[in-house]
Write a protein that holds these residues in place. Structure first.
Motif, PDB file in Angstrom:
ATOM      1  N   UNK A   1      62.517  25.800  71.779  1.00  0.00           N
ATOM      2  CA  UNK A   1      63.531  25.384  70.848  1.00  0.00           C
ATOM      3  C   UNK A   1      63.027  25.684  69.429  1.00  0.00           C
ATOM      4  N   UNK A   2      63.939  26.066  68.556  1.00  0.00           N
ATOM      5  CA  UNK A   2      63.600  26.341  67.164  1.00  0.00           C
ATOM      6  C   UNK A   2      63.993  25.126  66.319  1.00  0.00           C
ATOM      7  N   UNK A   3      63.079  24.730  65.451  1.00  0.00           N
ATOM      8  CA  UNK A   3      63.314  23.621  64.534  1.00  0.00           C
ATOM      9  C   UNK A   3      63.302  24.131  63.106  1.00  0.00           C
ATOM     10  N   UNK A   4      64.163  23.560  62.268  1.00  0.00           N
ATOM     11  CA  UNK A   4      64.159  23.833  60.835  1.00  0.00           C
ATOM     12  C   UNK A   4      63.479  22.646  60.158  1.00  0.00           C
ATOM     13  N   UNK A   5      62.474  22.940  59.339  1.00  0.00           N
ATOM     14  CA  UNK A   5      61.708  21.898  58.662  1.00  0.00           C
ATOM     15  C   UNK A   5      61.971  22.011  57.164  1.00  0.00           C
ATOM     16  N   UNK A   6      62.465  20.926  56.571  1.00  0.00           N
ATOM     17  CA  UNK A   6      62.650  20.857  55.133  1.00  0.00           C
ATOM     18  C   UNK A   6      61.464  20.098  54.559  1.00  0.00           C
ATOM     19  N   UNK A   7      60.843  20.658  53.526  1.00  0.00           N
ATOM     20  CA  UNK A   7      59.602  20.064  53.031  1.00  0.00           C
ATOM     21  C   UNK A   7      59.402  20.323  51.538  1.00  0.00           C
ATOM     22  N   UNK A   8      58.474  19.578  50.978  1.00  0.00           N
ATOM     23  CA  UNK A   8      57.985  19.779  49.619  1.00  0.00           C
ATOM     24  C   UNK A   8      56.539  20.236  49.748  1.00  0.00           C
ATOM     25  N   UNK A   9      56.103  21.128  48.884  1.00  0.00           N
ATOM     26  CA  UNK A   9      54.729  21.627  48.967  1.00  0.00           C
ATOM     27  C   UNK A   9      53.698  20.612  48.490  1.00  0.00           C
ATOM     28  N   UNK A  10      54.063  19.739  47.572  1.00  0.00           N
ATOM     29  CA  UNK A  10      53.119  18.771  47.033  1.00  0.00           C
ATOM     30  C   UNK A  10      53.360  17.403  47.680  1.00  0.00           C
ATOM     31  N   UNK A  11      52.482  16.972  48.573  1.00  0.00           N
ATOM     32  CA  UNK A  11      52.716  15.715  49.292  1.00  0.00           C
ATOM     33  C   UNK A  11      52.592  14.469  48.421  1.00  0.00           C
ATOM     34  N   UNK A  12      52.048  14.581  47.219  1.00  0.00           N
ATOM     35  CA  UNK A  12      51.861  13.402  46.380  1.00  0.00           C
ATOM     36  C   UNK A  12      53.053  13.123  45.460  1.00  0.00           C
ATOM     37  N   UNK A  13      54.043  14.016  45.446  1.00  0.00           N
ATOM     38  CA  UNK A  13      55.218  13.822  44.605  1.00  0.00           C
ATOM     39  C   UNK A  13      56.410  13.392  45.445  1.00  0.00           C
ATOM     40  N   UNK A  14      57.348  12.714  44.791  1.00  0.00           N
ATOM     41  CA  UNK A  14      58.569  12.343  45.494  1.00  0.00           C
ATOM     42  C   UNK A  14      59.422  13.603  45.699  1.00  0.00           C
ATOM     43  N   UNK A  15      60.215  13.645  46.746  1.00  0.00           N
ATOM     44  CA  UNK A  15      61.038  14.829  47.008  1.00  0.00           C
ATOM     45  C   UNK A  15      62.079  15.056  45.913  1.00  0.00           C
ATOM     46  N   UNK A  16      62.206  16.292  45.490  1.00  0.00           N
ATOM     47  CA  UNK A  16      63.206  16.722  44.524  1.00  0.00           C
ATOM     48  C   UNK A  16      63.959  17.876  45.166  1.00  0.00           C
ATOM     49  N   UNK A  17      65.263  17.746  45.257  1.00  0.00           N
ATOM     50  CA  UNK A  17      66.077  18.722  45.982  1.00  0.00           C
ATOM     51  C   UNK A  17      65.818  20.158  45.538  1.00  0.00           C
ATOM     52  N   UNK A  18      65.658  20.372  44.250  1.00  0.00           N
ATOM     53  CA  UNK A  18      65.476  21.718  43.727  1.00  0.00           C
ATOM     54  C   UNK A  18      64.157  22.354  44.169  1.00  0.00           C
ATOM     55  N   UNK A  19      63.220  21.555  44.609  1.00  0.00           N
ATOM     56  CA  UNK A  19      61.927  22.086  45.062  1.00  0.00           C
ATOM     57  C   UNK A  19      61.786  22.069  46.587  1.00  0.00           C
ATOM     58  N   UNK A  20      62.845  21.699  47.283  1.00  0.00           N
ATOM     59  CA  UNK A  20      62.796  21.661  48.742  1.00  0.00           C
ATOM     60  C   UNK A  20      62.759  23.075  49.305  1.00  0.00           C
ATOM     61  N   UNK A  21      61.851  23.292  50.219  1.00  0.00           N
ATOM     62  CA  UNK A  21      61.730  24.580  50.905  1.00  0.00           C
ATOM     63  C   UNK A  21      61.974  24.354  52.389  1.00  0.00           C
ATOM     64  N   UNK A  22      62.164  25.436  53.109  1.00  0.00           N
ATOM     65  CA  UNK A  22      62.375  25.307  54.545  1.00  0.00           C
ATOM     66  C   UNK A  22      61.552  26.333  55.291  1.00  0.00           C
ATOM     67  N   UNK A  23      61.240  25.993  56.530  1.00  0.00           N
ATOM     68  CA  UNK A  23      60.583  26.917  57.434  1.00  0.00           C
ATOM     69  C   UNK A  23      61.117  26.657  58.827  1.00  0.00           C
ATOM     70  N   UNK A  24      60.928  27.621  59.681  1.00  0.00           N
ATOM     71  CA  UNK A  24      61.401  27.546  61.062  1.00  0.00           C
ATOM     72  C   UNK A  24      60.194  27.653  61.969  1.00  0.00           C
ATOM     73  N   UNK A  25      60.196  26.824  63.001  1.00  0.00           N
ATOM     74  CA  UNK A  25      59.041  26.803  63.897  1.00  0.00           C
ATOM     75  C   UNK A  25      59.527  26.544  65.322  1.00  0.00           C
ATOM     76  N   UNK A  26      58.859  27.161  66.270  1.00  0.00           N
ATOM     77  CA  UNK A  26      59.198  26.972  67.680  1.00  0.00           C
ATOM     78  C   UNK A  26      58.306  25.895  68.268  1.00  0.00           C
ATOM     79  N   UNK A  27      58.940  24.928  68.945  1.00  0.00           N
ATOM     80  CA  UNK A  27      58.220  23.825  69.577  1.00  0.00           C
ATOM     81  C   UNK A  27      59.143  23.167  70.593  1.00  0.00           C
TER      82      UNK A  27
END
Length: 69
Positions: A1-27
């Motif tokens: 199955x393919x999953x879409x992951x929405x994430x922020x690169x900096x784990x110490x900051x609160x999420x900001x929509x404009x900096x949200x990135x995505x990746x796809x991974x099989x699991x």
């Protein structure tokens, strides 16, 4: 199955929509996705399992690439 992951690169900051990135991974499960990405130190906002129709839509994007972990 393919999953879409929405994430922020900096784990110490609160999420900001404009900096949200995505990746796809099989699991098999969401837990497996998290385990595969644990060493990347990402601030994961959301993990979504893609059904066939959604996957076909995502494949139309130039940014679609399934990560190998």
């Amino acid at each position: 199955m393919i999953f879409k992951v929405l994430y922020q690169e900096n784990p110490s900051e609160i999420p900001v929509r404009e900096r949200t990135k995505s990746l796809y991974i099989e699991a098999e499960t969401e837990r497996e996705v998290r385990d595969k990405l644990i060493d990347r130190k990402l601030n994961i906002e959301f993990i979504q399992a893609l059904d066939d129709a959604h996957l076909e839509y995502e494949k139309q994007s130039d940014l679609f690439k399934v990560e190998t972990v």
